[in-house]
Design an enzyme around this catalytic site. Structure first.
Site, PDB file in Angstrom:
ATOM      1  N   GLN A 117      17.501  71.850  29.457  1.00  0.00           N
ATOM      2  CA  GLN A 117      16.245  71.646  30.174  1.00  0.00           C
ATOM      3  C   GLN A 117      16.463  70.725  31.374  1.00  0.00           C
ATOM      4  OE1 GLN A 117      12.903  70.684  27.709  1.00  0.00           O
ATOM      5  NE2 GLN A 117      11.545  70.528  29.449  1.00  0.00           N
ATOM      6  N   PHE A 118      16.687  71.326  32.540  1.00  0.00           N
ATOM      7  CA  PHE A 118      16.936  70.541  33.745  1.00  0.00           C
ATOM      8  C   PHE A 118      15.712  69.733  34.163  1.00  0.00           C
ATOM      9  CE2 PHE A 118      14.827  74.030  35.824  1.00  0.00           C
ATOM     10  CZ  PHE A 118      14.299  73.492  36.988  1.00  0.00           C
ATOM     11  N   THR A 119      14.524  70.129  33.715  1.00  0.00           N
ATOM     12  CA  THR A 119      13.312  69.411  34.126  1.00  0.00           C
ATOM     13  C   THR A 119      13.256  67.988  33.580  1.00  0.00           C
ATOM     14  OG1 THR A 119      11.993  70.327  32.312  1.00  0.00           O
ATOM     15  CG2 THR A 119      11.970  71.536  34.414  1.00  0.00           C
TER      16      THR A 119
END
Length: 149
Positions: free
Chosen positions: A78-80
């Protein structure tokens, strides 16, 4: 490297209507990689998560790790987690690692967790995913290898 770790009674991840990963009791790990992250960050993070005492002992105290209780791990990239919301209304993701680097470190993280003898399921890297979980407790922790929190 950042992770959101949630103790769950069950969790799953679905891509295009198909369940691609599912666990029973254990930990859901949302996993993000930053631009400066290294294999040392990864090793520290996986050791920390595998050893966290988040499960109750016979006295009701959180004294057991996911390894101790035979729990499972669902890891979702999850890059967010590197979204910076301090300015304006749209998050900036400029400190997130580029996809190639993040993919490699995510794969290494999964391999490291499996090396502890844990059953690990995953989502699909860079896919649009739906994550379902039943948070147990609720227990949710934020972990950052730079120790910002």
């Amino acid at each position: 490297m950042r992770s959101v770790v949630q103790r769950v009674t069950q969790a799953s991840v679905t891509v295009e209507g198909e369940v691609v990963g599912r666990i029973g009791a254990g930990l859901l790990v949302l996993f993000g990689v930053g631009q400066g992250d290294t294999e040392a960050d990864l090793s520290w993070m996986m050791d920390k998560i595998a050893g966290l005492r988040l499960f109750e002992d016979e006295e009701g105290k959180m004294n057991r790790s996911v390894q101790d209780v035979g729990g499972e791990i669902l890891m979702v990239s999850q890059f967010t987690l590197y979204g910076d919301c301090r300015k304006g209304k749209r998050p900036s993701f400029s400190t997130a690692a580029p996809p190639e680097m993040a993919r490699e470190l995510f794969q290494q993280a999964v391999a490291k967790m499996r090396s502890y003898g844990l059953h690990v399921e995953t989502g699909v890297f860079q896919a649009e995913m739906q994550v379902a979980l039943v948070n147990d407790g609720p227990v949710t922790l934020l972990i950052d290898s730079a120790k910002n929190f």
